[in-house]
Write a protein that holds these residues in place. Structure first.
Motif, PDB file in Angstrom:
ATOM      1  N   UNK A   1       0.830  -1.185   0.000  1.00  0.00           N
ATOM      2  CA  UNK A   1       0.000   0.000   0.000  1.00  0.00           C
ATOM      3  C   UNK A   1       0.873   1.247   0.000  1.00  0.00           C
ATOM      4  N   UNK A   2       0.391   2.237  -0.683  1.00  0.00           N
ATOM      5  CA  UNK A   2       1.101   3.512  -0.744  1.00  0.00           C
ATOM      6  C   UNK A   2       1.121   4.157   0.644  1.00  0.00           C
ATOM      7  N   UNK A   3       2.269   4.688   1.051  1.00  0.00           N
ATOM      8  CA  UNK A   3       2.361   5.370   2.345  1.00  0.00           C
ATOM      9  C   UNK A   3       2.108   6.866   2.223  1.00  0.00           C
ATOM     10  N   UNK A   4       2.291   7.413   1.003  1.00  0.00           N
ATOM     11  CA  UNK A   4       1.994   8.819   0.752  1.00  0.00           C
ATOM     12  C   UNK A   4       0.825   8.885  -0.219  1.00  0.00           C
ATOM     13  N   UNK A   5      -0.172   9.685   0.119  1.00  0.00           N
ATOM     14  CA  UNK A   5      -1.368   9.830  -0.708  1.00  0.00           C
ATOM     15  C   UNK A   5      -1.468  11.262  -1.206  1.00  0.00           C
ATOM     16  N   UNK A   6      -1.799  11.417  -2.478  1.00  0.00           N
ATOM     17  CA  UNK A   6      -1.903  12.743  -3.076  1.00  0.00           C
ATOM     18  C   UNK A   6      -3.216  13.412  -2.667  1.00  0.00           C
ATOM     19  N   UNK A   7      -3.118  14.684  -2.234  1.00  0.00           N
ATOM     20  CA  UNK A   7      -4.319  15.438  -1.869  1.00  0.00           C
ATOM     21  C   UNK A   7      -4.537  16.650  -2.778  1.00  0.00           C
ATOM     22  N   UNK A   8      -3.534  16.977  -3.594  1.00  0.00           N
ATOM     23  CA  UNK A   8      -3.680  18.122  -4.482  1.00  0.00           C
ATOM     24  C   UNK A   8      -2.464  18.299  -5.368  1.00  0.00           C
ATOM     25  N   UNK A   9      -2.601  19.243  -6.315  1.00  0.00           N
ATOM     26  CA  UNK A   9      -1.505  19.585  -7.229  1.00  0.00           C
ATOM     27  C   UNK A   9      -1.438  21.107  -7.306  1.00  0.00           C
TER      28      UNK A   9
ATOM     29  N   UNK B   1       0.909  11.801   4.585  1.00  0.00           N
ATOM     30  CA  UNK B   1       1.191  10.451   5.050  1.00  0.00           C
ATOM     31  C   UNK B   1      -0.131   9.748   5.323  1.00  0.00           C
ATOM     32  N   UNK B   2      -0.169   8.454   5.115  1.00  0.00           N
ATOM     33  CA  UNK B   2      -1.402   7.663   5.250  1.00  0.00           C
ATOM     34  C   UNK B   2      -2.085   7.888   6.597  1.00  0.00           C
ATOM     35  N   UNK B   3      -1.308   8.024   7.667  1.00  0.00           N
ATOM     36  CA  UNK B   3      -1.932   8.188   8.985  1.00  0.00           C
ATOM     37  C   UNK B   3      -2.679   9.521   9.123  1.00  0.00           C
ATOM     38  N   UNK B   4      -2.425  10.470   8.225  1.00  0.00           N
ATOM     39  CA  UNK B   4      -3.146  11.749   8.238  1.00  0.00           C
ATOM     40  C   UNK B   4      -4.327  11.765   7.269  1.00  0.00           C
ATOM     41  N   UNK B   5      -4.580  10.642   6.631  1.00  0.00           N
ATOM     42  CA  UNK B   5      -5.676  10.556   5.659  1.00  0.00           C
ATOM     43  C   UNK B   5      -7.026  10.519   6.369  1.00  0.00           C
ATOM     44  N   UNK B   6      -8.054  10.922   5.645  1.00  0.00           N
ATOM     45  CA  UNK B   6      -9.415  10.863   6.156  1.00  0.00           C
ATOM     46  C   UNK B   6      -9.796   9.396   6.330  1.00  0.00           C
ATOM     47  N   UNK B   7     -10.402   9.033   7.457  1.00  0.00           N
ATOM     48  CA  UNK B   7     -10.821   7.640   7.627  1.00  0.00           C
ATOM     49  C   UNK B   7     -11.846   7.239   6.560  1.00  0.00           C
ATOM     50  N   UNK B   8     -11.716   6.035   6.065  1.00  0.00           N
ATOM     51  CA  UNK B   8     -12.610   5.559   5.013  1.00  0.00           C
ATOM     52  C   UNK B   8     -13.830   4.878   5.604  1.00  0.00           C
ATOM     53  N   UNK B   9     -14.942   5.021   4.915  1.00  0.00           N
ATOM     54  CA  UNK B   9     -16.165   4.319   5.285  1.00  0.00           C
ATOM     55  C   UNK B   9     -16.094   2.893   4.720  1.00  0.00           C
ATOM     56  N   UNK B  10     -17.000   2.048   5.140  1.00  0.00           N
ATOM     57  CA  UNK B  10     -17.106   0.689   4.610  1.00  0.00           C
ATOM     58  C   UNK B  10     -17.302   0.760   3.090  1.00  0.00           C
ATOM     59  N   UNK B  11     -16.523  -0.006   2.342  1.00  0.00           N
ATOM     60  CA  UNK B  11     -16.657  -0.038   0.885  1.00  0.00           C
ATOM     61  C   UNK B  11     -15.949   1.101   0.165  1.00  0.00           C
ATOM     62  N   UNK B  12     -15.198   1.943   0.891  1.00  0.00           N
ATOM     63  CA  UNK B  12     -14.417   3.007   0.270  1.00  0.00           C
ATOM     64  C   UNK B  12     -12.947   2.611   0.264  1.00  0.00           C
ATOM     65  N   UNK B  13     -12.235   3.055  -0.779  1.00  0.00           N
ATOM     66  CA  UNK B  13     -10.827   2.697  -0.924  1.00  0.00           C
ATOM     67  C   UNK B  13     -10.073   3.898  -1.464  1.00  0.00           C
ATOM     68  N   UNK B  14      -8.779   3.970  -1.169  1.00  0.00           N
ATOM     69  CA  UNK B  14      -7.942   4.984  -1.776  1.00  0.00           C
ATOM     70  C   UNK B  14      -7.604   4.535  -3.191  1.00  0.00           C
ATOM     71  N   UNK B  15      -7.754   5.421  -4.151  1.00  0.00           N
ATOM     72  CA  UNK B  15      -7.474   5.099  -5.550  1.00  0.00           C
ATOM     73  C   UNK B  15      -6.038   4.602  -5.707  1.00  0.00           C
ATOM     74  N   UNK B  16      -5.108   5.212  -4.978  1.00  0.00           N
ATOM     75  CA  UNK B  16      -3.696   4.808  -5.074  1.00  0.00           C
ATOM     76  C   UNK B  16      -3.502   3.339  -4.712  1.00  0.00           C
ATOM     77  N   UNK B  17      -4.349   2.810  -3.823  1.00  0.00           N
ATOM     78  CA  UNK B  17      -4.250   1.404  -3.433  1.00  0.00           C
ATOM     79  C   UNK B  17      -4.862   0.476  -4.474  1.00  0.00           C
ATOM     80  N   UNK B  18      -5.685   1.011  -5.348  1.00  0.00           N
ATOM     81  CA  UNK B  18      -6.395   0.179  -6.326  1.00  0.00           C
ATOM     82  C   UNK B  18      -5.673   0.076  -7.668  1.00  0.00           C
ATOM     83  N   UNK B  19      -4.984   1.124  -8.071  1.00  0.00           N
ATOM     84  CA  UNK B  19      -4.319   1.137  -9.378  1.00  0.00           C
ATOM     85  C   UNK B  19      -3.330  -0.030  -9.455  1.00  0.00           C
ATOM     86  N   UNK B  20      -3.388  -0.778 -10.565  1.00  0.00           N
ATOM     87  CA  UNK B  20      -2.508  -1.924 -10.776  1.00  0.00           C
ATOM     88  C   UNK B  20      -3.074  -3.236 -10.253  1.00  0.00           C
TER      89      UNK B  20
END
Length: 168
Positions: A1-9, A85-104
């Motif tokens: 799993x990705x440890x850094x998640x993108x929140x903006x550009x 960092x992942x620990x600062x990410x918004x908590x996910x609801x049931x059935x929600x996933x981070x896109x970065x974890x799904x790609x590939x």
């Protein structure tokens, strides 16, 4: 799993006092109000930045970082992603996933056949659409609805889908 998640550009500077206009890549742009730090990915290195102020303008977030006080300090970072960092990410609801974890992720059918690899997630108004690279059909668009997406297993990097009539 990705440890850094993108929140903006960072898309451009804003004014001459070191502020930047950020296109948020998170579902909740208001989350920037709660962030104290982000990581700037320059392509060569990752720089920790402290957020000094947050404003909103249309669909953009205007950020000011501590230590960047004029346009010349920040201009070179246009088009650079902002990460958390992942620990600062918004908590996910049931059935929600981070896109970065799904790609590939490997995609199989409910009949156990290899369907392809998840290449992208398109966010539309009604529901997300998964872009899957099929071995013989090329890109196949699959709606992210419960009738099609049967299971998402992040740990084993596999998704099980039901191929509805007319999908390919």
């Amino acid at each position: 799993m990705e440890q850094l998640l993108q929140v903006g550009v960072i898309i451009q500077t804003h004014g001459v006092r070191g502020e930047v206009k950020v296109f948020p890549t998170t579902d909740d742009a208001a989350r920037f109000k709660k962030l104290k730090h982000v990581m700037l990915d320059t392509g060569k290195e990752t720089l920790p930045l402290e957020i000094e102020s947050v404003k909103f303008f249309k669909q953009f977030v205007i950020l000011k970082f501590k230590g960047f006080d004029n346009i010349n300090d920040i201009e070179r970072y246009k088009r650079c992603p902002l990460l958390i960092e992942r620990e600062n990410a918004v908590p996910l609801e049931e059935g929600e996933y981070f896109i970065a974890d799904m790609i590939g992720m490997k995609v199989i059918t409910d009949e156990g056949e290899n369907f392809g690899i998840l290449k992208d997630v398109m966010e539309t108004g009604a529901n997300d659409v998964y872009v899957i690279e099929h071995p013989s059909e090329g890109e196949v668009l699959v709606p992210a609805i419960k009738e099609c997406i049967l299971d998402v297993d992040i740990e084993n990097r596999q998704m099980k889908i039901h191929v509805m009539n007319g999908l390919i």
